[in-house]
Design an enzyme around this catalytic site. Structure first.
Site, PDB file in Angstrom:
ATOM      1  N   HIS A 156       0.837  -1.203   0.000  1.00 60.98           N
ATOM      2  CA  HIS A 156       0.000   0.000   0.000  1.00 60.98           C
ATOM      3  C   HIS A 156       0.872   1.253   0.000  1.00 60.98           C
ATOM      4  O   HIS A 156       0.617   2.201  -0.740  1.00 60.98           O
ATOM      5  CB  HIS A 156      -0.920   0.015   1.221  1.00 60.98           C
ATOM      6  CG  HIS A 156      -2.190  -0.747   1.023  1.00 60.98           C
ATOM      7  ND1 HIS A 156      -2.259  -2.110   1.146  1.00 60.98           N
ATOM      8  CD2 HIS A 156      -3.443  -0.342   0.695  1.00 60.98           C
ATOM      9  CE1 HIS A 156      -3.506  -2.507   0.908  1.00 60.98           C
ATOM     10  NE2 HIS A 156      -4.251  -1.452   0.632  1.00 60.98           N
TER      11      HIS A 156
ATOM     12  N   LYS B 255      -9.889  -9.000   7.400  1.00 64.40           N
ATOM     13  CA  LYS B 255     -10.493  -9.415   8.660  1.00 64.40           C
ATOM     14  C   LYS B 255     -10.357  -8.309   9.689  1.00 64.40           C
ATOM     15  O   LYS B 255      -9.458  -7.479   9.590  1.00 64.40           O
ATOM     16  CB  LYS B 255      -9.830 -10.689   9.177  1.00 64.40           C
ATOM     17  CG  LYS B 255      -8.408 -10.480   9.663  1.00 64.40           C
ATOM     18  CD  LYS B 255      -7.979 -11.585  10.604  1.00 64.40           C
ATOM     19  CE  LYS B 255      -6.497 -11.487  10.952  1.00 64.40           C
ATOM     20  NZ  LYS B 255      -6.258 -10.862  12.262  1.00 64.40           N
TER      21      LYS B 255
END
Lengths: 272, 177
Positions: free
Chosen positions: B37, B104
């Site tokens: 990222h 998650k």
């Protein structure tokens, strides 16, 4: 006993820890599924149980986060040890990383450079204890980062004994869905700054189905939070709370909460 | 409701999803965690072309365990904790019209807001790495391998990846609140 036996035994317990969960841990998850009423929570628990079966059948790690392997070693004082036990365990970790395989997770803390074999500065952590007898027991607990990252330690005031429970529950509340609930909670009360953390971690090796009244009380308080499996709601937030205490300085009250994901992986071997 | 979704994503289909729905994904997904990222944003800010695209994509917060037996093979590949990607995700969402994330643990309120009208967050059971690997047909490519196995961008071809639960939808609803 020799170097090679320790190496191969280390590979063996790592393989077992990653591909089979201990019976008591699986039982705790199955018990939770029986009690759980929330539909999404049930779906997650079912996926977890299917995953445990898949790992078992395919002989692959149940979770891609194969963690940092934490070792707890007991050495009988009658043993004549003429080789470097720590190096043998490190070699076992290197070999397991390539063979099982395990994800290389160990990086330098500042440069973040990956060592590629799960060893490095003070890694893997190997806790050695001298005990009576003529055997060596090696236990391993691969510890993933999702749950480790939300663990906490607090140097509480000696007058705050009644606040211990709140601290444990607050730590779990803050963790939310991050540590892959349903979790196992290891709590170390007392000792020293470092000692409390070690108690909180080592207690996770205990049978999770056998809880004291105090531990059950903590478990109940945690399960009222409605965090649920993976943080999506439900009454199954924790499967067990395990507490270990140690005498501490009269001016101190260290409390450590080590959170473990549903995959409470552990395995041990006894060598003579 | 239960949905089957194919990549690239269609915005209309994505807007139909509501929290609590189950989703199975077929097609191409790629992994990205902290370092991927960070590097992707660096590229975008410098105007450099990315070797993969976030547009219409399914981004999987995952650091897989893979092995090279001639070809790459996925051994275990469950989701990682998405909260670590909270600071990056709104900046990426600004640049796409439609996207999905699998992860998650949920994401921050800022991300929930940035997802409005264009993105969904799909929760796959944390730790279910062996099961997830069975849904991954093959590794199509690996980008930025220098970041190391967990942090590299792995492009997977998946078949009925799931069950994923819609935990944050494109209408501001989140099951984590």
């Amino acid at each position: 006993m020799d170097f090679d036996l320790v190496v191969s035994s280390t590979v063996e317990i790592l393989r077992r820890a990653h591909t089979e969960l201990p019976e008591d841990v699986v039982k705790a998850i199955k018990n939770a599924l029986e009690r759980e009423e929330n539909e999404i929570a049930r779906k997650n628990l079912e996926t977890i149980l299917r995953n445990i079966d898949a790992a078992n059948k395919l002989k692959v790690p149940m979770c891609q986060d194969t963690g940092i392997p934490v070792f707890f070693v007991e050495i009988g004082r009658e043993i004549d040890l003429d080789f470097d036990l720590r190096e043998a365990i490190r070699e076992g970790v290197r070999r397991a990383t390539a063979e099982i395989p395990l994800r290389p997770n160990a990086v330098h803390p500042v440069t973040r450079e990956n060592s590629g074999d799960n060893t490095g500065l003070h890694t893997p952590p190997i806790n050695i204890e001298l005990v009576e007898g003529d055997r060596i027991k090696i236990a391993v607990m691969p510890k993933g980062a999702g749950s480790e990252n939300v663990s906490a330690l607090k140097m509480m005031l000696p007058t705050e004994v009644s606040r211990i429970k709140d601290f444990v529950v607050e730590t779990v509340l803050k963790a939310g869905g991050k540590p892959c609930p349903p979790i196992f909670v290891g709590v170390g009360i007392g000792g020293t700054f470092d000692g409390a953390a070690k108690l909180a971690k080592k207690v996770l090796l205990r049978n999770v189905l056998d809880m004291s009244e105090f531990e059950l009380e903590l478990l109940e308080a945690i399960n009222e939070l409605n965090i649920g499996p993976m943080g999506l709601g439900g009454k199954t937030t924790a499967l067990a709370v395990l507490v270990e205490m140690g005498h501490c300085h009269t001016a101190s009250l260290p409390v450590a909460v080590n959170i473990q994901c549903w995959a409470n992986r552990r395995a041990e071997v006894v060598l003579r | 409701m239960e949905y089957e979704i194919r990549t690239p994503l269609s915005k209309d289909e994505l807007l139909k999803l509501r929290v609590g729905d189950s989703v199975y994904i077929t097609g191409e997904i790629f992994t990205a965690r902290d370092e991927a990222h960070a590097r992707a944003l660096e590229y975008l800010e410098e105007g450099k072309e990315l070797p993969f695209s976030f547009e219409g994509a399914v981004v999987y917060h995952c650091g897989p365990l893979v092995k090279k037996d001639g070809e790459w093979r996925v051994v275990s590949a469950g989701p990682t904790t998405s909260a670590r990607m909270n600071p990056f995700t709104p900046k990426i969402l600004e640049r796409v019209t439609c996207m999905a994330i699998i992860g998650k643990g949920g994401m921050s309120d800022d991300v929930v807001e940035a997802m409005r009208g264009k993105a969904v967050y799909l929760a796959f059971t944390g730790g279910a790495g062996a099961l997830a690997a069975q849904k991954i047909r093959r590794v199509k490519d690996v980008i930025w391998e220098d970041l190391g196995m967990p942090e590299a961008v792995w492009i997977f071809e998946v078949e009925r990846f799931g069950p994923c639960i819609v935990a944050i939808d494109a209408h501001g609803n989140s099951l984590y609140r």
